[in-house]
Design a protein around this motif. Structure first.
Motif: not given
Length: 186
Positions: A85-92, A114-122, A124-131
């Motif tokens: 249910f955390h859409p970016h967790a596995r990718q991270a 440290e940066t979780q608040p900024s990328w956790a709200v993106l 899609s995983s396509a949006a978090s990948r460049p981060v």
């Protein structure tokens, strides 16, 4: 904070000779880059964590403090518990594995929390990948090798193995800490 106080109390009890906390019934397995501390540590803390979990982000610096307070007696082993249910967790988690293979797991780990608040709200995983790729660049990890590692199914298999172990150990929330095989939640 209360969480830091409780975790410090548990580790102190283990180091003081709490035999139930130090029972050798279970030793967490993980690649060497996900372990901090001596091989012969009196207390080994397996930290089942999710990079997108806010409580895990709060706990991470406290674990670091405990390991720094008892460097010769405590080892920390990071275990992935990336929730569906955390859409970016596995990718991270996968990206952190690649940082680990390049010798920078703990630096990447710290950056993710440290940066979780900024990328956790993106969105899609396509949006978090460049981060996540940007974090690798910030740590001077070779781009081509890093991206090849991320694409390698064997890297995801490392995360999957931890998820399977978390299920076997009944890790139903994060963070969960196992010290000598005994479970401490939160």
């Amino acid at each position: 904070s209360l969480a830091s106080f409780l975790l410090l109390g548990l580790v102190t009890a283990a180091l003081a000779g709490g035999p139930r906390l130090l029972s050798p019934s279970w030793e967490p397995e993980a690649p060497a880059y996900r372990r901090k501390g001596p091989a012969d540590a009196k207390a080994v803390i397996a930290a089942f964590s999710d990079f997108q979990c806010p409580s895990c982000a709060v706990a991470a610096p406290h674990l670091k403090s405990i390991q720094e307070l008892y460097p010769a007696k405590v080892a920390i082993v990071f275990k992935h518990r990336a929730w569906y249910f955390h859409p970016h967790a596995r990718q991270a988690a996968v990206f952190s594995e690649c940082a680990g293979k390049a010798g920078k797991f703990w630096e990447y780990h710290d950056k993710l929390f440290e940066t979780q608040p900024s990328w956790a709200v993106l969105a899609s995983s396509a949006a978090s990948r460049p981060v996540f790729l940007g974090f690798a660049k910030d740590l001077d990890l070779p781009a081509a090798a890093f991206e090849a590692c991320v694409a390698d199914p064997a890297t995801d298999a490392l995360v999957a193995a931890d998820l399977k172990e978390a299920d076997e150990k009944w890790v139903n929330s994060t963070p969960t800490f196992l010290i000598g095989g005994k479970r401490f939640v939160g």
